[in-house]
Design a protein around this motif. Structure first.
Motif, PDB file in Angstrom:
ATOM      1  N   THR A   1     -52.803 -22.081  69.699  1.00  0.00           N
ATOM      2  CA  THR A   1     -53.695 -23.114  70.204  1.00  0.00           C
ATOM      3  C   THR A   1     -52.959 -24.394  70.598  1.00  0.00           C
ATOM      4  OG1 THR A   1     -54.135 -23.479  67.901  1.00  0.00           O
ATOM      5  CG2 THR A   1     -55.888 -22.437  69.204  1.00  0.00           C
ATOM      6  N   HIS A   2     -52.022 -24.795  69.774  1.00  0.00           N
ATOM      7  CA  HIS A   2     -51.384 -26.094  70.035  1.00  0.00           C
ATOM      8  C   HIS A   2     -50.095 -25.958  70.824  1.00  0.00           C
ATOM      9  CE1 HIS A   2     -54.070 -26.874  66.660  1.00  0.00           C
ATOM     10  NE2 HIS A   2     -54.174 -28.090  67.185  1.00  0.00           N
ATOM     11  N   LYS A   3     -50.253 -25.519  72.032  1.00  0.00           N
ATOM     12  CA  LYS A   3     -49.073 -25.264  72.839  1.00  0.00           C
ATOM     13  C   LYS A   3     -48.210 -26.533  73.003  1.00  0.00           C
ATOM     14  CE  LYS A   3     -48.234 -22.814  77.053  1.00  0.00           C
ATOM     15  NZ  LYS A   3     -48.847 -22.294  78.281  1.00  0.00           N
ATOM     16  N   ASP A   4     -48.902 -27.655  73.218  1.00  0.00           N
ATOM     17  CA  ASP A   4     -48.168 -28.920  73.399  1.00  0.00           C
ATOM     18  C   ASP A   4     -47.350 -29.279  72.175  1.00  0.00           C
ATOM     19  OD1 ASP A   4     -48.997 -29.249  75.875  1.00  0.00           O
ATOM     20  OD2 ASP A   4     -50.421 -30.889  75.473  1.00  0.00           O
ATOM     21  N   VAL A   5     -48.003 -29.131  71.042  1.00  0.00           N
ATOM     22  CA  VAL A   5     -47.327 -29.483  69.795  1.00  0.00           C
ATOM     23  C   VAL A   5     -46.106 -28.600  69.598  1.00  0.00           C
ATOM     24  CG1 VAL A   5     -47.583 -29.670  67.306  1.00  0.00           C
ATOM     25  CG2 VAL A   5     -49.507 -30.251  68.808  1.00  0.00           C
ATOM     26  N   VAL A   6     -46.253 -27.315  69.902  1.00  0.00           N
ATOM     27  CA  VAL A   6     -45.130 -26.395  69.746  1.00  0.00           C
ATOM     28  C   VAL A   6     -43.998 -26.822  70.656  1.00  0.00           C
ATOM     29  CG1 VAL A   6     -44.389 -24.024  69.947  1.00  0.00           C
ATOM     30  CG2 VAL A   6     -46.719 -24.531  69.212  1.00  0.00           C
ATOM     31  N   GLN A   7     -44.360 -27.124  71.876  1.00  0.00           N
ATOM     32  CA  GLN A   7     -43.373 -27.564  72.848  1.00  0.00           C
ATOM     33  C   GLN A   7     -42.625 -28.788  72.348  1.00  0.00           C
ATOM     34  OE1 GLN A   7     -43.163 -25.548  75.646  1.00  0.00           O
ATOM     35  NE2 GLN A   7     -41.192 -26.634  75.583  1.00  0.00           N
ATOM     36  N   GLN A   8     -43.438 -29.736  71.820  1.00  0.00           N
ATOM     37  CA  GLN A   8     -42.874 -30.965  71.267  1.00  0.00           C
ATOM     38  C   GLN A   8     -41.890 -30.669  70.147  1.00  0.00           C
ATOM     39  OE1 GLN A   8     -45.867 -33.755  69.711  1.00  0.00           O
ATOM     40  NE2 GLN A   8     -46.147 -34.312  71.858  1.00  0.00           N
ATOM     41  N   ASN A   9     -42.330 -29.821  69.245  1.00  0.00           N
ATOM     42  CA  ASN A   9     -41.467 -29.496  68.106  1.00  0.00           C
ATOM     43  C   ASN A   9     -40.195 -28.805  68.559  1.00  0.00           C
ATOM     44  OD1 ASN A   9     -43.046 -30.669  66.197  1.00  0.00           O
ATOM     45  ND2 ASN A   9     -44.248 -28.807  65.794  1.00  0.00           N
ATOM     46  N   ASN A  10     -40.345 -27.909  69.537  1.00  0.00           N
ATOM     47  CA  ASN A  10     -39.149 -27.241  70.045  1.00  0.00           C
ATOM     48  C   ASN A  10     -38.150 -28.255  70.573  1.00  0.00           C
ATOM     49  OD1 ASN A  10     -40.056 -24.742  69.393  1.00  0.00           O
ATOM     50  ND2 ASN A  10     -40.664 -24.174  71.476  1.00  0.00           N
ATOM     51  N   THR A  11     -38.655 -29.209  71.370  1.00  0.00           N
ATOM     52  CA  THR A  11     -37.760 -30.222  71.907  1.00  0.00           C
ATOM     53  C   THR A  11     -37.116 -31.018  70.783  1.00  0.00           C
ATOM     54  OG1 THR A  11     -39.262 -30.383  73.759  1.00  0.00           O
ATOM     55  CG2 THR A  11     -37.584 -32.078  73.600  1.00  0.00           C
ATOM     56  N   LEU A  12     -37.912 -31.380  69.784  1.00  0.00           N
ATOM     57  CA  LEU A  12     -37.354 -32.162  68.675  1.00  0.00           C
ATOM     58  C   LEU A  12     -36.255 -31.382  67.956  1.00  0.00           C
ATOM     59  CD1 LEU A  12     -40.510 -33.906  67.177  1.00  0.00           C
ATOM     60  CD2 LEU A  12     -38.660 -34.927  68.514  1.00  0.00           C
ATOM     61  N   ILE A  13     -36.471 -30.074  67.785  1.00  0.00           N
ATOM     62  CA  ILE A  13     -35.439 -29.261  67.119  1.00  0.00           C
ATOM     63  C   ILE A  13     -34.174 -29.249  67.972  1.00  0.00           C
ATOM     64  CG2 ILE A  13     -34.825 -26.936  66.348  1.00  0.00           C
ATOM     65  CD1 ILE A  13     -37.847 -26.525  65.744  1.00  0.00           C
ATOM     66  N   GLU A  14     -34.376 -29.077  69.283  1.00  0.00           N
ATOM     67  CA  GLU A  14     -33.208 -29.095  70.172  1.00  0.00           C
ATOM     68  C   GLU A  14     -32.451 -30.414  70.050  1.00  0.00           C
ATOM     69  OE1 GLU A  14     -35.768 -26.589  73.435  1.00  0.00           O
ATOM     70  OE2 GLU A  14     -34.817 -28.452  74.103  1.00  0.00           O
ATOM     71  N   GLU A  15     -33.221 -31.494  70.056  1.00  0.00           N
ATOM     72  CA  GLU A  15     -32.598 -32.822  69.996  1.00  0.00           C
ATOM     73  C   GLU A  15     -31.834 -33.008  68.693  1.00  0.00           C
ATOM     74  OE1 GLU A  15     -32.713 -35.554  72.341  1.00  0.00           O
ATOM     75  OE2 GLU A  15     -33.037 -33.731  73.495  1.00  0.00           O
ATOM     76  N   MET A  16     -32.430 -32.504  67.612  1.00  0.00           N
ATOM     77  CA  MET A  16     -31.785 -32.670  66.318  1.00  0.00           C
ATOM     78  C   MET A  16     -30.475 -31.887  66.270  1.00  0.00           C
ATOM     79  SD  MET A  16     -33.095 -31.566  62.581  1.00  0.00           S
ATOM     80  CE  MET A  16     -32.727 -29.880  62.978  1.00  0.00           C
ATOM     81  N   LEU A  17     -30.509 -30.669  66.819  1.00  0.00           N
ATOM     82  CA  LEU A  17     -29.277 -29.872  66.847  1.00  0.00           C
ATOM     83  C   LEU A  17     -28.216 -30.572  67.683  1.00  0.00           C
ATOM     84  CD1 LEU A  17     -30.924 -26.376  67.329  1.00  0.00           C
ATOM     85  CD2 LEU A  17     -29.766 -27.194  65.272  1.00  0.00           C
ATOM     86  N   TYR A  18     -28.664 -31.146  68.801  1.00  0.00           N
ATOM     87  CA  TYR A  18     -27.763 -31.882  69.673  1.00  0.00           C
ATOM     88  C   TYR A  18     -27.114 -33.035  68.898  1.00  0.00           C
ATOM     89  CZ  TYR A  18     -26.365 -34.162  74.100  1.00  0.00           C
ATOM     90  OH  TYR A  18     -25.671 -34.732  75.129  1.00  0.00           O
ATOM     91  N   LEU A  19     -27.943 -33.718  68.104  1.00  0.00           N
ATOM     92  CA  LEU A  19     -27.413 -34.837  67.324  1.00  0.00           C
ATOM     93  C   LEU A  19     -26.333 -34.357  66.353  1.00  0.00           C
ATOM     94  CD1 LEU A  19     -27.414 -37.777  66.531  1.00  0.00           C
ATOM     95  CD2 LEU A  19     -29.408 -37.364  65.082  1.00  0.00           C
ATOM     96  N   ILE A  20     -26.583 -33.208  65.727  1.00  0.00           N
ATOM     97  CA  ILE A  20     -25.573 -32.694  64.780  1.00  0.00           C
ATOM     98  C   ILE A  20     -24.279 -32.353  65.528  1.00  0.00           C
ATOM     99  CG2 ILE A  20     -25.046 -30.916  63.074  1.00  0.00           C
ATOM    100  CD1 ILE A  20     -28.122 -30.649  62.671  1.00  0.00           C
ATOM    101  N   ILE A  21     -24.458 -31.751  66.711  1.00  0.00           N
ATOM    102  CA  ILE A  21     -23.270 -31.440  67.519  1.00  0.00           C
ATOM    103  C   ILE A  21     -22.473 -32.715  67.778  1.00  0.00           C
ATOM    104  CG2 ILE A  21     -22.471 -30.662  69.786  1.00  0.00           C
ATOM    105  CD1 ILE A  21     -24.874 -28.758  69.861  1.00  0.00           C
ATOM    106  N   MET A  22     -23.201 -33.793  68.126  1.00  0.00           N
ATOM    107  CA  MET A  22     -22.507 -35.044  68.426  1.00  0.00           C
ATOM    108  C   MET A  22     -21.804 -35.605  67.201  1.00  0.00           C
ATOM    109  SD  MET A  22     -24.932 -37.014  71.147  1.00  0.00           S
ATOM    110  CE  MET A  22     -26.510 -36.916  70.383  1.00  0.00           C
ATOM    111  N   LEU A  23     -22.501 -35.536  66.048  1.00  0.00           N
ATOM    112  CA  LEU A  23     -21.909 -36.123  64.838  1.00  0.00           C
ATOM    113  C   LEU A  23     -20.599 -35.447  64.493  1.00  0.00           C
ATOM    114  CD1 LEU A  23     -25.033 -36.659  62.557  1.00  0.00           C
ATOM    115  CD2 LEU A  23     -23.827 -38.291  64.004  1.00  0.00           C
ATOM    116  N   VAL A  24     -20.558 -34.135  64.687  1.00  0.00           N
ATOM    117  CA  VAL A  24     -19.332 -33.420  64.343  1.00  0.00           C
ATOM    118  C   VAL A  24     -18.317 -33.498  65.472  1.00  0.00           C
ATOM    119  CG1 VAL A  24     -18.380 -31.225  63.601  1.00  0.00           C
ATOM    120  CG2 VAL A  24     -20.721 -31.845  62.963  1.00  0.00           C
TER     121      VAL A  24
END
Ligand code: ZN
Ligand code: ZN
Ligand code: ZN
Ligand code: ZN
Ligand code: ZN
Ligand code: ZN
Ligand code: ZN
Length: 1755
Positions: free
Chosen positions: A738-761
């Motif tokens: 049902t909450h396609k938008d929310v899922v999309q949002q969360n997916n992007t946030l997960i991507e962003e968080m992984l990106y941040l970890i990549i940058m930190l290391v």
């Protein structure tokens, strides 16, 4: 001018001149009270000299002042005649080793990028050229005025402080000696006296504020009622407002008002009315009333004339002082001392103080005069420079406050002197320690930003225009701070440490006001109503960026300072955020058996701010601790134990989460202001002290805490904790979509968080974070920029952060990472990444924007495929971390990290609908790759016995524990490798597995156990084979498909070319080798082609078919059919002109029949070669016209074409056109279809016949005109007239052309007339046919010229548009007589003929020196049919053509012989050796005989023959073109190839004997008499007597002016140029005419003139005289080429100057040295020679509509 003064004044003048300077000085030398004596003198004389009437006469005033006022002072000072005294002083002086040249506006200045201490250190051109820096990397700019040359200042240059000139003066300068020793005691004493009095006087009078009362000691006894109404300038009102107001207030013309306004703007004030008080006051009130509506009114004062007089003299005195001290450094020192001496009122009472403190009250002119004096005195004396610096610093706060409220620009404020003082390192250091300057500047700055919120932070929300204005001004304080910090100390004293830290404290206070400013809250539901103000805060941040960096640089230089600064910064941060855990209950997070406490905080629900300068400064200092190793050396001195990692990371993390959420679309309702802020946060201008430092702060935090804890806090801040702590997240989602938008949002946030970890290391390229150098950092930036695409130098510079010296450091490393590709004729030089650098590419480079990242990914994958490698982009090998950050890598193998990786891989394996994304997977794979690289590195660099703690490979091979029993990460990767949907990631997974095995082997080999093949490898091998086969099959399919498409394409292309023949030709033109397709020569044998005369080669009739571009219908060109036309553009031209001063004065009366050989005003016709039906064109044009009228009613601006003057764009190619030319068959063959006798007359006979016919016609004409009066006498006279045999003047031939063609003949003829003469169209005007012939002749001449200049063969491949144009134009001109009145054309012929064959009926004929023979030829040949059509005697038209041609040729030879210049060092060849030489000599002797030996006798036959041959070539070539197009005889093949001389071939083609003088011999009888008559012309005689000049042949080529190789010499030239109209004022936009080399004062009121009833700028006005409407200019300050045409058209064109990187610098923004690119300049020249400037403008304007809006006519 004197005569304008009243007699009374003149009388005063005489008495004034009787005053003796010597006597006055003698009186002063005796005086007991010198001050009183001098004041009396001034009080008496100054008002008598200055300001005696409404208009000042500066020259007269200066002359009198020198005589009466300054003279005595000079006598007094020298104690003798100053003419003797000053040279003595000068001789005794030891000249300064400082240059100190004060820059004029626009003068070029140079800074050495290698040696200048900071970018404000500059050299004047002269010093630069004599310095070592000219061979260094330098930067060139134009001065904004003010400032001076730093040559000789040892503090300004790291190396080479002296140029050659000033080097000489530097000998022995180590011992600073007192310059006073060179002066005698007497001079010193007198100088003190007089300087003190007059400096005092000047200061007093300039700072005097009363309007009608003088200081008591200057007051006059009898005071007249004469006042001035003085208008002052401000930066609020516009020029237009002031001009308008003045016209109203003082009743002046617009011109006068412009004059007033210009002076007010320049000098800061100007009297606008003179008279009694009331008269002036009245004007004042009108001005005030008129300008007070919206803004504050203009400042106006009614001042008594004597005050103005004294003030003017005061200024004069200051300039005088400036020049006097130039004679001697001793005098300079005395003046400095006088100026800085404390007055009777104590503190701040010295003259210098008083001037500075009233600066903002003075008008512009006064300010600049005393600023100049300061620069040439105080700043040039090393001792007083220091004292002055102290005064300046003490007054700093006051001066800055004055400046902030003052409305003048900074360059007019004394505050601007800060750059001269603060940038001197020793002064800056002294001011910091002794005057606490840093603190003063920062405190002053803070005082001006008073708006704070409840927490004491800056508040820019309610930001008014006034505040914005103030804020802009306050920013200059930051600049001052930058100047102070720019040179870093090499030694630290305790005082310096103390004062710096005090300043640092103040700076922290400032940053504290910024920490957390402009907080934002996420908007939910409703969109925000108003975009909040954000720019001010970012402006502040941007301005401070360098200062923040410099503060860190300073700290880095001294360990004690660094430790203290670190402590202070941490303390302030704790103050700001110490209490952040207060309030709510903490929450506990736990994953994988780890748990941590944190606060409740949601970025998406609470306030968050992007501005965290304190945190970021601390991050910077922390890195310095690591870089300088202070952290290891003195750990006990550092408060490391006090650091609370959760507190440090909290705010930066919030900020990064905010970015992620914005990216995920969660903040859409907060509008653009937030998007902009995020943009700038990452932008190259800010990121160094924003985004980059946030990453560092997180790295700092992670390296100090348990990575599991960090990851959990991070999950929580990303609002993802729930997702990862509930293992069934994926499953649950696929159940409820049902909450396609929310899922999309969360997916992007997960991507962003992984990106941040990549940058930190991964981001360890800052020195101090990783073990790298600054070079490595830049290299990496460049590699990543060039991974996107090859870039020009300037693009690269823009993508890199600049330091305070505007250096990126790029040049030192670029060679190592890139190849340079040179620019071509267009475009720029480019840098390309070296292939070996590609392995350092990191897909997740933190400075990539999203768009850049995807472009880079695409480019790199493409590259890999090209090299037939797999397309994986694995993470690069990274440098190791510095010890302080070393533990950071453990985050990769932490439990929570492995858990996150595992979870995402599981989602991918289980493929739960929406719960995962490919980018997520890609990032996880990248992270795994990073961990493997890390482990591999550790293994490879491991020292024996060292325990390796990084065991990522072991951890990922382990399956999950019970109860889940999830597969290991490795296993999941192996599964994914075979997932068909993950094709893109296969290569990467394979790379991971391979690396995994390598590591395994490494580990095993180090533990010396046997290598065992693992399951993974086997699998890998087999899949690889399978994969290979699959790829091969796919490649084969692709190849087949490509081939099929290619076949289809070429089929289509053939079709297309058949259908669009015209179009295709158009494109072929671009090919230089393209030959004229339409000239499909009929089958004529090549041998002996003859273009004219009875022997003309007969050309079989050709049928010509053309297609209309509008209706696509094909039609044959015949005389009876509907007209086909070519779009054409007619323009006046001076391209060939040899006399640019000449132009048509009165077009209505101008007679164009004879073209002067200077070709001063021609009419050029061009065409794009596109064919239309006449009626189709007419319809098209009507619709364009109608559309344009409608549009003009709606929008009132110009288009690129002017419909009213008949302009339109070619419907196919959009080429600017203003008429059409009809297409015709060779017209001669039509007229010639008559009975011709084989027996044709000789030249002599022919001339006789024609002369008879002319005579008959003239008689007839006379009769006709008289017959109008009396018809009866008619018959009688006619009988008297004996008509030549076969001549039937009553016969009127039938026009062979269809109505439609006739109409077009008239249309084009009228257009040529209208444009060529700039008159109203009138098809009846007798000049119409002349203009048509003229345009034909001129166009042929201009094309011949181009071909010769380029050494191209005459009949070589010509672009077909040119070929079409010339053919149509020639044939049109030949057919035009059929639509003109027969008597008119006959009349023209008669008169033209009479120029060569004398006829008594004409009196006003030019002599043969003043006729352009080619124009004459064309006119005669084309007018001949009008006569010949009535001749039935059997003489053919071609006979006439041939005789005319021979006759004109001979006349031209005579013309050439007359004007040939005798060889200077006459190589006398003795006896003539060839036939031609003896023939020319005998002809020459004949001329000498006829002219009574007035012709010089020295020339040798060899020389004469050479001059004739060279002189006649252009004429013969033009004639060949003309007859070729007229008669359609194909060109001989010899003339189609390049070669030096085709003289004989030309002669053959033109039916001339190869020995041209044969013509004279053949026709000796007639020619002798003709030549005699030519020689007897009075003008010829005058010429031979040397009383007048004449054009000689061949005429030289017209080229654009020569430009210098180095652009700065142009700048220098322009800086010496002053506006010709406003008396010595520097022009703001000096513009160079590239045609004639004139410099113009463009884009300025002062030089506007009226042209045809409209105001136009200097450039437009110039085009009318120099280029008859079109012009090519170089705007020198902008380095920009300007094309202008007419009043409304123009465009900018790329300049012919390039820097070493192959780039232009329009606007001179980058300042790299520029050099002339000859190829590009040639291209511009070609545009000009081809008459394509107008066309180029048209295309530019069509392509860029904003160009249409520019007000070209005022340039
Ligand atoms: Zn200089
Ligand atoms: Zn110098
Ligand atoms: Zn240098
Ligand atoms: Zn048509
Ligand atoms: Zn066209
Ligand atoms: Zn010019
Ligand atoms: Zn001007």
């Amino acid at each position: 001018m004197a005569s304008e003064l009243e007699p009374e004044v003149q009388a005063t003048e005489r008495t004034l001149l009787e005053c003796s300077a010597e006597e006055t000085a003698a009186k002063w030398l005796q005086a007991t009270d010198l001050t009183k004596e001098v004041y009396q003198h001034l009080a008496h004389y100054v008002p008598k000299i200055y300001c005696r009437g409404p208009n000042p006469f500066p020259q007269k005033e200066d002359m009198l002042a020198q005589h009466v006022l300054l003279g005595p002072m000079e006598w007094y000072l020298c104690g003798e005649d100053p003419a003797l005294g000053f040279p003595k002083l000068e001789q005794a002086n030891k000249p300064s080793h400082l240059c100190g040249r004060v820059f004029k506006v626009g003068e070029p200045t140079y800074s050495c990028r290698d040696c200048a201490v900071d970018p404000t250190c500059v050299l004047c051109m002269e010093c630069f050229l004599g310095s070592i820096h000219k061979d260094h990397r330098y930067r060139m700019t134009t001065s904004g005025g003010g400032g001076f040359c730093d040559c000789g200042d040892t503090e300004a240059w790291k190396e080479g402080p002296f140029c050659q000139k000033h080097e000489l003066n530097s000998a022995g300068m180590e011992v600073e000696e007192d310059p006073l020793v060179h002066l005698s005691e007497d001079v010193i004493a007198r100088a003190y006296n007089i300087f003190a009095i007059i400096f005092q006087y000047a200061v007093e009078i300039l700072t005097w504020e009363k309007e009608s009362e003088l200081p008591a000691d200057l007051e006059m006894i009898e005071k007249s009622d004469t006042y001035y109404c003085m208008l002052f300038n401000d930066e609020v009102h516009t020029y237009e407002q002031v001009i308008y107001t003045l016209q109203k207030a003082v009743n002046c013309t617009q011109k006068e008002a412009i004059g007033f306004a210009t002076t007010v703007d320049r000098d800061g004030r100007r009297s606008v009315r003179y008279g009694d008080f009331q008269y002036c006051d009245q004007a004042k009130s009108v001005i005030v009333r008129n300008t007070s509506r919206q803004t504050k009114p203009l400042k106006v004062q009614v001042m008594h004339s004597s005050i103005v007089a004294h003030q003017n003299f005061g200024l004069k005195l200051l300039s005088w002082l400036g020049s006097i001290i130039g004679y001697s450094d001793g005098l300079r020192r005395i003046l400095c001392q006088v100026g800085l001496q404390e007055g009777p009122d104590g503190e701040n009472s010295s003259l210098v103080d008083r001037l500075m403190r009233t600066d903002s009250k003075l008008w512009k002119g006064a300010r600049s005069v005393y600023h100049q004096l300061f620069m040439s005195s105080l700043l040039m004396d090393l001792k007083y420079k220091k004292l002055f610096a102290v005064r300046f610093a003490k007054n700093y706060e006051r001066l800055q406050s004055d400046y902030v409220t003052d409305d003048h620009d900074r360059e007019f404020s004394v505050a601007d002197l800060s750059v001269q003082i603060f940038t001197v390192p020793s002064l800056a250091r002294m001011l910091i320690t002794e005057e606490n300057l840093m603190t003063t500047i920062i405190k002053t700055f803070m005082d001006h930003l008073k708006q704070r919120d409840a927490q004491g932070r800056f508040q820019f929300e309610r930001y008014t225009a006034l505040q914005a204005f103030k804020f802009r001004r306050v920013q200059s304080l930051i600049l001052d701070l930058k100047y102070v910090l720019i040179s870093k100390p090499t030694e630290w004293s305790d005082e310096l440490r103390q004062k710096f830290l005090e300043g640092f404290d103040a700076f922290l206070e400032l940053l504290k006001c910024m920490q957390g400013m402009d907080p934002i809250t996420r908007q939910v539901g409703q969109h925000i109503e108003m975009e909040p103000e954000w720019e001010a805060a970012f402006t502040l941040q941007m301005k401070l960026t360098h200062v923040i960096s410099m503060m860190q640089d300073w700290c880095a230089l001294d360990e004690k300072v660094l430790i203290e600064a670190y402590k202070k910064c941490l303390a302030v941060l704790t103050q700001c955020h110490g209490g952040f855990t207060d309030g709510e209950q903490p929450v506990t997070l736990s994953i994988c058996g780890h748990s941590v406490e944190t606060i409740r905080y949601c970025v998406s629900q609470e306030k968050v701010s992007i501005h965290l300068p304190i945190s970021r400064l601390l991050a910077g200092l922390h890195v310095l601790l690591s870089k300088s190793e202070v952290a290891y050396k003195f750990p006990e001195l550092l408060p490391l134990s006090e650091l609370s990692p959760p507190m440090l990371i909290e705010h930066p993390l919030r900020c990064l989460v905010l970015c992620a959420q914005v990216h995920a679309g969660m903040w859409r309702r907060n509008g653009f202001s937030l998007v902009n802020q995020i943009y700038y946060y990452h932008n190259v201008k800010c990121r160094r002290e924003m985004f980059d430092k946030d990453i560092v702060m997180l790295q700092t935090g992670v390296s100090m805490m348990d990575p599991n804890h960090f990851l959990m806090i991070m999950l929580s801040r990303f609002e993802l904790y729930q997702i990862f702590s509930s293992p069934d997240y994926g499953k649950r989602l696929s159940a409820e979509i049902t909450h396609k938008d929310v899922v999309q949002q969360n997916n992007t946030l997960i991507e962003e968080m992984l990106y941040l970890i990549i940058m930190l290391v991964g981001e360890r390229y800052s020195p101090g974070v990783g073990q790298v150098s600054a070079m490595d950092e830049i290299k990496r930036e460049i590699i990543h920029q060039l991974s996107i695409k090859p870039m020009a130098h300037s693009e690269l510079v823009k993508s890199l952060p600049e330091d305070e010296n505007k250096e990126t450091g790029m040049e030192s490393v670029i060679e190592a990472v890139a190849h340079f590709r040179k620019p071509g004729l267009t475009g720029r030089g480019m840098y390309e990444l070296k292939p070996e650098c590609a392995k350092e590419f990191n897909l997740y480079f933190y400075h990539f924007s999203r768009a850049e990242q995807s472009k880079a990914e695409e480019a790199q994958r493409k590259l890999k495929r090209q090299h037939r490698e797999d397309s994986a982009l694995p993470p690069p090998v990274l440098p190791p971390f510095c010890p302080l950050f070393a533990s950071l890598v453990n985050i990769l193998q932490s439990d929570v990290m492995l858990y996150i990786m595992g979870t995402i891989l599981r989602w991918a394996v289980e493929r739960h609908g929406y719960a995962w994304s490919e980018s997520m997977l890609q990032r996880v794979l990248h992270l795994i790759g990073m961990a493997l690289q890390e482990e591999k590195q550790h293994l490879e660099n491991a020292v024996e016995e060292h325990v390796l703690t990084f065991t990522f490979t072991q951890k990922i091979s382990k399956p999950g524990e019970a109860p889940n029993n999830s597969p290991s990460i490795l296993a999941m990767l192996e599964t994914l490798q075979n997932a068909p949907s993950l094709e893109v990631h296969k290569d990467m997974i394979r790379w991971i597995l391979k690396t995994f095995n390598t590591i395994k082997k490494l580990r095993e080999s180090s533990s010396t156990s046997p290598v065992v093949e693992t399951e993974g490898t086997i699998m890998e091998e087999s899949t690889r084979d399978k994969d290979k086969a699959e790829r091969k099959r796919k490649a084969e399919i692709a190849r087949l498909r490509r081939e099929k498409i290619m076949a289809q394409m070429s089929e289509m292309q053939r079709h297309f070319i058949d259908e669009n023949r015209e179009l295709f030709q158009q494109t072929l033109e671009l090919d230089a080798s393209a030959s004229a397709v339409l000239d499909s020569s009929p089958m004529v044998s090549d041998t002996a082609l003859t273009a004219l005369g009875p022997a003309q080669t007969q050309v079989p009739e050709q049928r010509q078919f053309v297609t209309c571009i509008l209706c696509q219908e094909e039609q044959e060109v015949t005389e009876e059919s509907r007209a086909m036309v070519l779009a054409a553009f007619i323009q006046r031209s001076t391209v060939l002109s040899k006399n640019r001063t000449k132009f048509i004065q009165d077009p209505e009366k101008y007679d164009p029949l004879f073209m002067h050989p200077d070709l001063s005003c021609g009419t050029h016709t061009g065409s794009c070669g596109h064919v239309m039906h006449a009626h189709c064109w007419q319809r098209y044009f009507d619709s364009v016209q109608a559309k344009e009228q409608r549009r003009q009613q709606r929008l009132r601006f110009h288009t690129s074409y002017d419909v009213e003057s008949g302009e339109f764009l070619c419907p196919l190619c959009e080429c600017l056109s203003n008429t059409v030319i009809p297409l015709l068959l060779p017209p001669r063959s039509i007229f010639n279809r008559r009975l011709i006798f084989s027996d044709q007359p000789s030249l002599a006979q022919w001339i006789r016949t024609i002369s008879q016919q002319i005579k008959a016609l003239l008689v007839l004409r006379k009769e006709e005109s008289s017959s109008n009066a009396a018809t009866s006498k008619n018959s009688e006279n006619r009988n008297e007239l004996e008509l030549p045999e076969g001549f039937k003047p009553n016969f009127h031939p039938k026009n062979p052309y269809s109505d439609s063609i006739k109409e077009m003949l008239t249309t084009f003829g009228t257009a040529t007339y209208k444009v060529g003469l700039k008159v109203h169209p009138n098809e009846e005007d007798p000049r119409v046919p002349i203009m048509c012939w003229g345009s034909c002749a001129y166009t042929i001449q201009s094309i011949e010229r181009i071909l010769s200049d380029e050494d191209k063969p005459l009949f070589g491949p010509l672009p077909c548009r040119l070929d079409d144009c010339l053919r149509s134009l020639t044939r049109f001109a030949a057919a035009h007589w059929t639509v003109a009145s027969l008597p008119v054309v006959q009349g023209h012929f008669c008169k033209l003929f009479a120029a060569l064959v004398p006829n008594d009926s004409y009196e006003d004929l030019p002599c043969i020196l003043d006729i352009d023979m080619f124009h004459l030829l064309v006119g005669l040949v084309l007018a001949l049919p009008a006569l010949q059509c009535q001749d039935f005697s059997g003489i053919s038209l071609s006979t006439g053509d041939l005789h005319i041609f021979h006759l004109v040729t001979m006349a031209h030879i005579v013309q050439i012989l007359f004007t040939s210049r005798p060889e200077e060092n006459g190589m006398d060849q003795g006896n003539p050796t060839s036939e031609e030489e003896s023939a020319v000599l005998s002809l020459y002797r004949m001329l000498q005989q006829y002219t009574g030996s007035a012709l010089k006798a020295t020339a040798s036959g060899w020389h004469l023959w050479r001059s004739v041959k060279a002189g006649i070539m252009p004429f013969l070539k033009c004639s060949a073109l003309f007859f070729h197009y007229l008669n359609g005889v194909p060109s001989p093949p010899d003339l189609q190839v390049p070669g030096t001389s085709h003289f004989e071939h030309l002669c053959n083609y033109l039916s001339l004997p190869t020995n041209l003088f044969g013509l004279f011999q053949e026709n000796r009888e007639i020619m002798n008499s003709l030549i005699e008559s030519w020689c007897h012309d009075s003008e010829v005689k005058r010429y031979l007597r040397g009383e007048r000049d004449a054009i000689s042949y061949p005429r030289g080529a017209n080229k654009l002016i020569d430009l210098p190789e180095d652009y700065s010499s142009l700048i220098n030239q322009a800086s010496n140029f002053s506006c010709p109209k406003s008396g010595g004022d520097k022009s703001r936009a000096p513009t160079l005419c590239l045609v004639c080399g004139s410099l113009l004062c463009s884009q300025s009121y002062c030089c506007q003139t009226e042209l045809e009833g409209e105001d136009v700028g200097a450039c437009t006005a110039h085009t009318y005289s120099c280029g008859s409407g079109a012009g090519i200019f170089l705007r020198v300050r902008e380095c920009q080429v300007l094309f202008l045409a007419g009043k409304t058209k123009g465009c900018f064109y790329s300049p012919p100057y390039l820097d070493d990187y192959g780039e232009t610098d329009q606007g001179l923004r980058r300042g790299n040295p520029l050099h002339l690119c000859r190829e590009r300049f040639k291209k511009i020249q070609k545009l000009w020679q081809q008459h394509s400037v107008t066309e180029e403008i048209g295309h530019a304007q069509e392509a860029n509509q904003t160009l249409v809006g520019i007000d070209w006519q005022h340039l």
